[in-house]
Enzyme design. Structure first.
Site, PDB file in Angstrom:
ATOM      1  N   HIS A  14      -7.387   9.689  -1.721  1.00 50.73           N
ATOM      2  CA  HIS A  14      -6.725   9.658  -0.410  1.00 50.73           C
ATOM      3  C   HIS A  14      -7.595  10.279   0.704  1.00 50.73           C
ATOM      4  O   HIS A  14      -7.713   9.713   1.790  1.00 50.73           O
ATOM      5  CB  HIS A  14      -5.373  10.372  -0.513  1.00 50.73           C
ATOM      6  CG  HIS A  14      -4.335   9.839   0.415  1.00 50.73           C
ATOM      7  ND1 HIS A  14      -3.008   9.727   0.085  1.00 50.73           N
ATOM      8  CD2 HIS A  14      -4.425   9.372   1.686  1.00 50.73           C
ATOM      9  CE1 HIS A  14      -2.333   9.227   1.112  1.00 50.73           C
ATOM     10  NE2 HIS A  14      -3.183   8.998   2.087  1.00 50.73           N
ATOM     11  N   LYS A  17      -2.613   6.038  -4.314  1.00 52.27           N
ATOM     12  CA  LYS A  17      -3.713   6.970  -4.003  1.00 52.27           C
ATOM     13  C   LYS A  17      -3.442   8.326  -4.632  1.00 52.27           C
ATOM     14  O   LYS A  17      -2.274   8.737  -4.730  1.00 52.27           O
ATOM     15  CB  LYS A  17      -3.840   7.151  -2.477  1.00 52.27           C
ATOM     16  CG  LYS A  17      -3.762   5.860  -1.689  1.00 52.27           C
ATOM     17  CD  LYS A  17      -3.937   6.049  -0.192  1.00 52.27           C
ATOM     18  CE  LYS A  17      -3.616   4.752   0.550  1.00 52.27           C
ATOM     19  NZ  LYS A  17      -2.207   4.568   0.865  1.00 52.27           N
ATOM     20  N   ASP A  77       0.839  -1.205   0.000  1.00 53.62           N
ATOM     21  CA  ASP A  77       0.000   0.000   0.000  1.00 53.62           C
ATOM     22  C   ASP A  77       0.867   1.245   0.000  1.00 53.62           C
ATOM     23  O   ASP A  77       1.498   1.571   1.005  1.00 53.62           O
ATOM     24  CB  ASP A  77      -0.902  -0.003   1.237  1.00 53.62           C
ATOM     25  CG  ASP A  77      -1.803   1.218   1.273  1.00 53.62           C
ATOM     26  OD1 ASP A  77      -2.900   1.153   0.696  1.00 53.62           O
ATOM     27  OD2 ASP A  77      -1.403   2.252   1.852  1.00 53.62           O
ATOM     28  N   TYR A  87       3.555   9.503  -0.293  1.00 54.75           N
ATOM     29  CA  TYR A  87       4.621   8.846   0.486  1.00 54.75           C
ATOM     30  C   TYR A  87       5.999   8.995  -0.164  1.00 54.75           C
ATOM     31  O   TYR A  87       7.005   8.620   0.432  1.00 54.75           O
ATOM     32  CB  TYR A  87       4.322   7.354   0.698  1.00 54.75           C
ATOM     33  CG  TYR A  87       2.984   7.035   1.336  1.00 54.75           C
ATOM     34  CD1 TYR A  87       2.211   8.023   1.941  1.00 54.75           C
ATOM     35  CD2 TYR A  87       2.477   5.738   1.333  1.00 54.75           C
ATOM     36  CE1 TYR A  87       0.976   7.725   2.499  1.00 54.75           C
ATOM     37  CE2 TYR A  87       1.246   5.428   1.906  1.00 54.75           C
ATOM     38  CZ  TYR A  87       0.504   6.435   2.473  1.00 54.75           C
ATOM     39  OH  TYR A  87      -0.712   6.133   3.035  1.00 54.75           O
TER      40      TYR A  87
HETATM   41  P1  NDP Z   1       0.778   1.084  11.819  1.00 56.85           P
HETATM   42  O1  NDP Z   1      -0.358   0.920  12.770  1.00 56.85           O
HETATM   43  O2  NDP Z   1       0.929   0.123  10.725  1.00 56.85           O
HETATM   44  O3  NDP Z   1       2.086   1.160  12.697  1.00 56.85           O
HETATM   45  C1  NDP Z   1       3.360   1.345  12.139  1.00 56.85           C
HETATM   46  C2  NDP Z   1       4.340   1.668  13.275  1.00 56.85           C
HETATM   47  O4  NDP Z   1       4.376   0.586  14.206  1.00 56.85           O
HETATM   48  C3  NDP Z   1       5.743   1.865  12.788  1.00 56.85           C
HETATM   49  O5  NDP Z   1       6.331   2.846  13.618  1.00 56.85           O
HETATM   50  C4  NDP Z   1       6.408   0.505  13.027  1.00 56.85           C
HETATM   51  O6  NDP Z   1       7.786   0.696  13.299  1.00 56.85           O
HETATM   52  C5  NDP Z   1       5.679  -0.002  14.251  1.00 56.85           C
HETATM   53  N1  NDP Z   1       5.468  -1.451  14.232  1.00 56.85           N
HETATM   54  C6  NDP Z   1       5.061  -2.237  13.209  1.00 56.85           C
HETATM   55  N2  NDP Z   1       4.925  -3.513  13.595  1.00 56.85           N
HETATM   56  C7  NDP Z   1       5.249  -3.560  14.902  1.00 56.85           C
HETATM   57  C8  NDP Z   1       5.287  -4.599  15.851  1.00 56.85           C
HETATM   58  N3  NDP Z   1       4.978  -5.857  15.526  1.00 56.85           N
HETATM   59  N4  NDP Z   1       5.670  -4.292  17.122  1.00 56.85           N
HETATM   60  C9  NDP Z   1       5.981  -3.024  17.468  1.00 56.85           C
HETATM   61  N5  NDP Z   1       5.942  -1.985  16.598  1.00 56.85           N
HETATM   62  C10 NDP Z   1       5.585  -2.250  15.327  1.00 56.85           C
HETATM   63  O7  NDP Z   1       0.665   2.600  11.252  1.00 56.85           O
HETATM   64  P2  NDP Z   1       0.727   3.322   9.847  1.00 56.85           P
HETATM   65  O8  NDP Z   1       0.233   4.695  10.117  1.00 56.85           O
HETATM   66  O9  NDP Z   1       2.023   3.179   9.173  1.00 56.85           O
HETATM   67  O10 NDP Z   1      -0.407   2.595   8.977  1.00 56.85           O
HETATM   68  C11 NDP Z   1      -0.154   1.507   8.121  1.00 56.85           C
HETATM   69  C12 NDP Z   1      -0.280   1.900   6.677  1.00 56.85           C
HETATM   70  O11 NDP Z   1      -1.561   2.465   6.402  1.00 56.85           O
HETATM   71  C13 NDP Z   1       0.678   3.007   6.230  1.00 56.85           C
HETATM   72  O12 NDP Z   1       2.013   2.570   6.111  1.00 56.85           O
HETATM   73  C14 NDP Z   1       0.030   3.433   4.944  1.00 56.85           C
HETATM   74  O13 NDP Z   1       0.311   2.505   3.919  1.00 56.85           O
HETATM   75  C15 NDP Z   1      -1.446   3.415   5.336  1.00 56.85           C
HETATM   76  N6  NDP Z   1      -1.946   4.717   5.808  1.00 56.85           N
HETATM   77  C16 NDP Z   1      -2.958   5.300   5.092  1.00 56.85           C
HETATM   78  C17 NDP Z   1      -3.482   6.513   5.477  1.00 56.85           C
HETATM   79  C18 NDP Z   1      -4.578   7.110   4.689  1.00 56.85           C
HETATM   80  O14 NDP Z   1      -4.916   8.294   4.913  1.00 56.85           O
HETATM   81  N7  NDP Z   1      -5.173   6.399   3.755  1.00 56.85           N
HETATM   82  C19 NDP Z   1      -2.961   7.236   6.641  1.00 56.85           C
HETATM   83  C20 NDP Z   1      -1.916   6.530   7.338  1.00 56.85           C
HETATM   84  C21 NDP Z   1      -1.450   5.320   6.943  1.00 56.85           C
HETATM   85  P3  NDP Z   1       8.990   0.136  12.381  1.00 56.85           P
HETATM   86  O15 NDP Z   1       8.685   0.483  10.954  1.00 56.85           O
HETATM   87  O16 NDP Z   1      10.163   0.871  12.928  1.00 56.85           O
HETATM   88  O17 NDP Z   1       9.041  -1.338  12.628  1.00 56.85           O
END
Ligand code: NDP
Length: 276
Positions: free
Chosen positions: A112, A79, A49, A54
């Site tokens: 988006h 998006k 995604d 991004y």
């Molecule tokens: P997430 O809920 O997926 O959390 C991501 C964070 O959690 C990162 O900091 C990651 O750190 C950490 N993490 C991941 N797995 C673990 C784990 N098993 N244990 C502990 N920490 C963990 O948040 P996002 O906001 O990134 O959402 C996911 C995706 O959704 C985005 O990447 C994007 O593709 C999409 N999105 C879409 C939006 C929209 O408006 N349509 C808005 C926001 C996000 P690290 O990478 O350091 O491991």
């Protein structure tokens, strides 16, 4: 039935999307992003995604090319960003995304955010791309019920997906029911609330009981709610952890306890009040 990392959800137009994908928001360093996405694909992830916002569509494209899995076996979402909304500018933004990804089609293209006064024309552009076949499915993100009503009243195609902020603190019960009643799939962004709930006692208690981590429990809760999830991680061990959620089940009591954590708390913006 959700059995493994390759299990798919059938969208209302017949296209199948993997239940679990990799989110790539905030993977801005090109080499790091390419490496992380290749790692995910090697672990069995089939869905990525991204978004023009991004700034990593090139990284996604390169990772897909360098991976051993053919493009046709992967599911790529992008998006259209807010400043590109409108009919002609959306068509241009789509071309730009395809060029950066170095692909000739997308599996899913989303609006988006519901930019007032613009998203209707943006949707018409998405309908055209869908008719032309350069995108296999079209959907929206951050739409509330009233945005969806408004969109569907004035269009031919119904969105296949609504991607929204969704986690145990913001369970979006009524929006999920609305989407279910209209055959619109729900996809959770920030499915693990960016790690903010991992110390939560109820989740830790349930995790200990199942020999799983709180992140796995949250992701499993989503799956059992029939929600598509795209957790983001740059770390191989966490990507693996986030994918090991198909070998246990939460009980009805676990689900009820997790449901009770909802306080309608958003960590991101409210779709009725955003200024970007
Ligand atoms: P997430 O809920 O997926 O959390 C991501 C964070 O959690 C990162 O900091 C990651 O750190 C950490 N993490 C991941 N797995 C673990 C784990 N098993 N244990 C502990 N920490 C963990 O948040 P996002 O906001 O990134 O959402 C996911 C995706 O959704 C985005 O990447 C994007 O593709 C999409 N999105 C879409 C939006 C929209 O408006 N349509 C808005 C926001 C996000 P690290 O990478 O350091 O491991």
């Amino acid at each position: 039935m959700v059995k493994n990392l390759q299990s798919t959800f059938k969208l209302h137009n017949g296209v199948e999307i993997p239940y679990l994908g990799l989110g790539v928001y905030q993977m801005e360093d090109h080499d790091e992003a390419v490496s992380a996405i290749k790692t995910a694909i090697n672990l069995g992830y089939k869905s990525i995604d991204t978004a023009s916002l991004y700034n990593n569509e090139e990284s996604v494209g390169q990772a897909v090319k360098e991976s051993s899995v053919g493009r046709e076996n992967l599911y790529i979402t992008s998006k259209v960003w807010n400043t590109d909304q409108g009919y002609d500018s959306t068509l241009r933004a789509f071309e730009d995304s395809l060029k950066k990804l170095d692909m000739d089609y997308l599996d899913l293209y989303l609006i988006h955010w519901p930019v007032a006064g613009k998203y209707q024309d943006t949707w018409k552009a998405l309908e055209r791309l869908y008719e032309e076949g350069t995108v296999k499915a079209i959907g929206v993100s951050n739409f509330k019920e009233h945005h969806l009503n408004d969109l569907m009243n004035a269009s031919n195609e119904k969105p296949v997906i609504n991607q929204v902020e969704l986690h145990p603190r913001l369970s979006q019960q009524s929006l999920r029911e609305y989407c279910h009643n209209h055959s619109i799939a729900v996809e959770a962004w920030s499915p693990i609330a960016r790690g903010k709930l991992l110390e939560e006692p109820t989740l830790n208690h349930i995790a200990d009981k199942h020999g799983k981590t709180p992140a796995q429990v949250i992701l499993r809760w989503h799956l059992q709610n029939n929600t598509i999830i795209i957790p983001k991680s740059i770390h191989a061990n966490r990507m693996k952890e986030n994918s090991e959620i198909f070998d246990f089940s939460l009980t009805l009591e676990d689900m009820t306890q997790i449901n009770s954590l909802n306080v309608d708390e958003r960590f991101g913006a409210d779709p009725d009040n955003f200024d970007f």
